[in-house]
Enzyme design. Sequence first.
Site, PDB file in Angstrom:
ATOM      1  N   GLY A 112       0.709  -1.248   0.013  1.00 14.41           N
ATOM      2  CA  GLY A 112      -0.062   0.069  -0.121  1.00 14.41           C
ATOM      3  C   GLY A 112       0.848   1.306   0.124  1.00 14.41           C
ATOM      4  O   GLY A 112       1.145   1.947   1.141  1.00 14.41           O
ATOM      5  N   GLU A 115      17.817  -5.827  -6.282  1.00 15.64           N
ATOM      6  CA  GLU A 115      16.534  -6.300  -7.087  1.00 15.64           C
ATOM      7  C   GLU A 115      16.168  -5.170  -8.220  1.00 15.64           C
ATOM      8  O   GLU A 115      15.469  -5.523  -8.937  1.00 15.64           O
ATOM      9  CB  GLU A 115      15.510  -6.537  -6.227  1.00 15.64           C
ATOM     10  CG  GLU A 115      15.994  -7.512  -5.082  1.00 15.64           C
ATOM     11  CD  GLU A 115      14.953  -8.595  -4.640  1.00 15.64           C
ATOM     12  OE1 GLU A 115      14.058  -8.594  -5.137  1.00 15.64           O
ATOM     13  OE2 GLU A 115      15.596  -9.610  -4.014  1.00 15.64           O
TER      14      GLU A 115
HETATM   15  C1  LIG Z   1      -0.405  -2.607 -13.140  1.00 12.52           C
HETATM   16  C2  LIG Z   1      -0.047  -1.798 -12.065  1.00 12.52           C
HETATM   17  C3  LIG Z   1       0.129  -2.212 -10.720  1.00 12.52           C
HETATM   18  C4  LIG Z   1       0.518  -1.504  -9.804  1.00 12.52           C
HETATM   19  N1  LIG Z   1       0.650  -1.921  -8.375  1.00 12.52           N
HETATM   20  C5  LIG Z   1       0.858  -1.143  -7.256  1.00 12.52           C
HETATM   21  C6  LIG Z   1       0.865  -1.605  -6.212  1.00 12.52           C
HETATM   22  O1  LIG Z   1       0.708  -2.928  -5.640  1.00 12.52           O
HETATM   23  N2  LIG Z   1       1.102  -0.841  -4.905  1.00 12.52           N
HETATM   24  C7  LIG Z   1       1.315   0.510  -5.248  1.00 12.52           C
HETATM   25  O2  LIG Z   1       1.470   1.082  -4.190  1.00 12.52           O
HETATM   26  N3  LIG Z   1       1.269   1.094  -6.279  1.00 12.52           N
HETATM   27  C8  LIG Z   1       1.176   0.209  -7.393  1.00 12.52           C
HETATM   28  N4  LIG Z   1       0.869   0.859  -8.717  1.00 12.52           N
HETATM   29  C9  LIG Z   1       1.255   2.295  -8.857  1.00 12.52           C
HETATM   30  C10 LIG Z   1       2.069   2.790  -9.385  1.00 12.52           C
HETATM   31  O3  LIG Z   1       3.425   2.802  -8.443  1.00 12.52           O
HETATM   32  C11 LIG Z   1       1.804   3.994  -9.968  1.00 12.52           C
HETATM   33  O4  LIG Z   1       1.021   4.004 -11.144  1.00 12.52           O
HETATM   34  C12 LIG Z   1       2.995   4.979 -10.456  1.00 12.52           C
HETATM   35  O5  LIG Z   1       3.943   5.323  -9.210  1.00 12.52           O
HETATM   36  C13 LIG Z   1       2.566   6.313 -11.410  1.00 12.52           C
HETATM   37  O6  LIG Z   1       1.769   7.035 -10.621  1.00 12.52           O
HETATM   38  P1  LIG Z   1       0.265   7.406 -11.405  1.00 12.52           P
HETATM   39  O7  LIG Z   1      -0.171   6.009 -11.721  1.00 12.52           O
HETATM   40  O8  LIG Z   1      -0.523   8.245 -10.156  1.00 12.52           O
HETATM   41  O9  LIG Z   1       0.621   8.240 -12.310  1.00 12.52           O
HETATM   42  P2  LIG Z   1       1.172  10.062 -12.409  1.00 12.52           P
HETATM   43  O10 LIG Z   1       2.083  10.153 -11.129  1.00 12.52           O
HETATM   44  O11 LIG Z   1      -0.264  10.618 -12.266  1.00 12.52           O
HETATM   45  O12 LIG Z   1       1.973  10.108 -13.845  1.00 12.52           O
HETATM   46  C14 LIG Z   1       1.099  10.418 -14.797  1.00 12.52           C
HETATM   47  C15 LIG Z   1       1.951  10.559 -16.046  1.00 12.52           C
HETATM   48  O13 LIG Z   1       2.760  11.683 -15.874  1.00 12.52           O
HETATM   49  C16 LIG Z   1       4.025  11.407 -15.696  1.00 12.52           C
HETATM   50  N5  LIG Z   1       4.731  12.134 -14.699  1.00 12.52           N
HETATM   51  C17 LIG Z   1       4.648  12.151 -13.739  1.00 12.52           C
HETATM   52  N6  LIG Z   1       5.599  13.029 -12.897  1.00 12.52           N
HETATM   53  C18 LIG Z   1       6.486  13.526 -13.925  1.00 12.52           C
HETATM   54  C19 LIG Z   1       7.622  14.461 -13.943  1.00 12.52           C
HETATM   55  N7  LIG Z   1       7.996  14.857 -12.705  1.00 12.52           N
HETATM   56  N8  LIG Z   1       8.023  14.568 -15.182  1.00 12.52           N
HETATM   57  C20 LIG Z   1       7.710  13.936 -16.224  1.00 12.52           C
HETATM   58  N9  LIG Z   1       6.554  13.103 -16.464  1.00 12.52           N
HETATM   59  C21 LIG Z   1       5.959  13.035 -15.105  1.00 12.52           C
HETATM   60  C22 LIG Z   1       4.353   9.744 -15.697  1.00 12.52           C
HETATM   61  O14 LIG Z   1       5.179   9.365 -16.150  1.00 12.52           O
HETATM   62  C23 LIG Z   1       2.959   9.309 -16.393  1.00 12.52           C
HETATM   63  O15 LIG Z   1       3.066   9.259 -17.515  1.00 12.52           O
HETATM   64  C24 LIG Z   1       0.696  -0.023  -9.788  1.00 12.52           C
HETATM   65  C25 LIG Z   1       0.370   0.559 -11.114  1.00 12.52           C
HETATM   66  C26 LIG Z   1      -0.059  -0.361 -12.060  1.00 12.52           C
HETATM   67  C27 LIG Z   1      -0.161   0.162 -13.568  1.00 12.52           C
END
Ligand SMILES: Cc1cc2nc3c(=O)[nH]c(=O)nc-3n(C[C@H](O)[C@H](O)[C@H](O)COP(=O)(O)OP(=O)(O)OC[C@H]3O[C@@H](n4cnc5c(N)ncnc54)[C@H](O)[C@@H]3O)c2cc1C
Lengths: 385, 372
Positions: A127, A244
Amino acid sequence: MMQTDWNSLPDEEFREIFRDWVDDNCPSELRYMRKQRPTYEEVKDWYQALSEKGWLSPVWPVEHGGMGLNPAKHMIYVEEWARLGCPRIPDHGIGLVGPLLIQYGTAEQKAEFLPKILSGEHMWCQGYSEPNAGSDLASLRTSAVLEDGHFVVNGQKIWTTLAHCANWIFVLVRTDKEAKPQRGISVLLVDMSLPGVTVRPIANLRGEKDFCEVFFDSVKVPAHRLVGEVNQGWTLAKSVLGHERIFLGAPTRPEYALGRLEKLATSRGAFDDPAFLSRYAKLRLDLYDLGSSFERFAKILRSGGELGADVSMLKIFNTELYQRITEEMLMLAGEESRYNDDLETENGDVDAMNLFLDSRAPAIFGGSNEIQRNILAKAVLGLPG
Amino acid sequence: MPQMVMDDEDGELAMLRDSVAAFAENRPGPKTVRALRGDHRDMDTAQWTEMAEAGWLGLMLPEELGGAGLGIRHQAIISEALGRALIPSPMTTASVLSSLLLAAAPDSAERSRLAEGLIAGSAIVVPAIEANGHLVRLNGRREGNVIRLDGHIEFVEAAHSATDFIVLAEVDGKTLLLSLPSDCTGLSRADKEGVEGTPLSILVLEGCRVAPEKCLIDGADAKTVAKAIDLARVAASAELSGIASRAFEMAREYTVNRVQFGKPIASFQVIQHRLVDLWSEAEMAAAAVVNAIEFLEGEDEKASRLAVLAAKARASDAASLIARRAIHLYGAMGFTDESDIGLYLKRAINLGGMLGQAEQLRRQFVIEERAA
Ligand SMILES: Cc1cc2nc3c(=O)[nH]c(=O)nc-3n(C[C@H](O)[C@H](O)[C@H](O)COP(=O)(O)OP(=O)(O)OC[C@H]3O[C@@H](n4cnc5c(N)ncnc54)[C@H](O)[C@@H]3O)c2cc1C
């Protein structure tokens, strides 16, 4: 006597022993699963077989029931696992919680949780992310307030993989609202059967429900479920991954996808088409060269060194190659790219659409590719700004 | 907002565009897509009837057949707007292509019946002709008066709801355009699940017997059919162009509203550059479709042929590229089924694969351009 000092074996001997046993014991119906994230129930037999053999946890020290593999041997373990098409097991406990507790947990925490991870009694989920804290994880807001020996947790997590099949979750919570964002975060171990925890699965692009929202409504978590010191959670969470991180760059998915592309191409006679051949050759050599770069980092680990920030380059190349291969697959499929159903070939079905849709995810999770590029720009290239 | 820009002195095109937008308010496309795939339906027939009432079906049928006698320009505006709103329908096949094939046929009672039904929405006339680059898939044999048909046709949409199919068959060395009732004995159907979750069918004909009056064109020349397909390709391209534009706008809106690191993510330069590239792809697609329309309205057959191939290839690739990139810009939200952006990607792939895929069409372009 059970072999315990795996690291003293020559690599090839270890590889052979491991491969033979896995090949004999991983049920064939579980090989090359369509699903990326099967649930415990779906892969229970394999999980239990590994557990009984003592091979469930490659990296944990032997005293905690692991194999105690060094990074070099661990890479062999991971390589053979992928080569034999074994399914991914729910591995948050083994891969994340175990190392966290081994490094920072109390003796009681280790005694309580490690055996239950190995037995399959505890299924863990991670989480971290919240609706408003994705790439900017440090802005997370789920709060934990200490009252009478309990942390009272309120807030919401999202994208929690396999939360609907887990009974424990390790959460990053805010324990100090005044401090700088990274300084006010702690790690809590939360029993998901506690009152106030609600899980809602979210369907993904492929229609599978494998990630979830997890809500915390005044959940009372006993204070001894805190890992490490209060407000040190950020450092803890960042440090567990260590060597890892190389696996985010392991070419498992593109390798698998390229195999499927080859199967489809053979069946459709595409290797006779010079244009396809040329595009295929590009993908093939990208994969080949990714292997060379992976090896460069692997060597560092094998010689006992530590990975630098530059390892992020593998993750970017790897996940984008995976996308390019699956895009080529749809192009090759022609009008059959309109099918969700797997494509038929003389040598078995090819799950083109399944892979194409799946390949959207790895470029986002594990630190999105833009975030990886930001890290490289700053930490490796030393660019200003 | 990228869109097709064409002369519109009397504001007719703008009105058509608005009428589709208003329609979409009452019948949001994504909602319909989800409902259809939920119960494995091939199309929304109630919505189809409403489209008929709006006067959008058989738009290109000539007036003597009861149609509006409008051109590809008007059709493209409707298709683009349907694409933007993601309204699912077999418009390209069961309205545009069927109409054009009927228009190419000589006068007959069968033709009138089909045209009338098509316009009213009471007959769902599905062409089952072009698939995977092959035109004629059926063999026909005369047995006395009737024609016996055998063979199979893949990738047929709306095959459950169809009342009639239009097929091409090779009979005694001639190509016949025939209408085939969907309840014809000997006609069966196998379904595959399409990328949008709705069925795409394979029609299997085993000794289907068709009465002579069902023959629409006795000796269809390849050019006539190719022309109809080209126009249908333009309709599909316009729909794809609408998808491309809307998917770009969604990416823009999402990244402007999504705050990380204390700022909208659209304020990061790398994201701005991506958005600019996507916008430019959407603009290119719209311009390519307009180019095809203008050539088709002119006299130069070769030029219009090339323009059509270019438009379909460009619009297909643009729509799918933009939707893919948009998903990435949405982060994990883009990887959910709840977010509509994934539905745009799936529609882009579906239409992109129909009536010729981008790579095939580009190659065809070069072959035809270089031919003496
Ligand atoms: C299949 C899957 C499984 C997952 N499993 C888990 C889990 O088990 N536990 C957990 O905690 N999380 C999990 N996640 C979440 C994952 O860690 C987040 O999706 C990731 O950190 C990106 O955050 P966000 O989706 O909110 O995208 P955002 O942060 O909103 O980003 C949206 C877009 O903006 C871009 N962006 C953001 N900041 C910048 C910047 N500074 N410069 C340029 N571009 C930027 C990103 O690259 C992306 O393209 C999972 C995600 C997926 C897709």
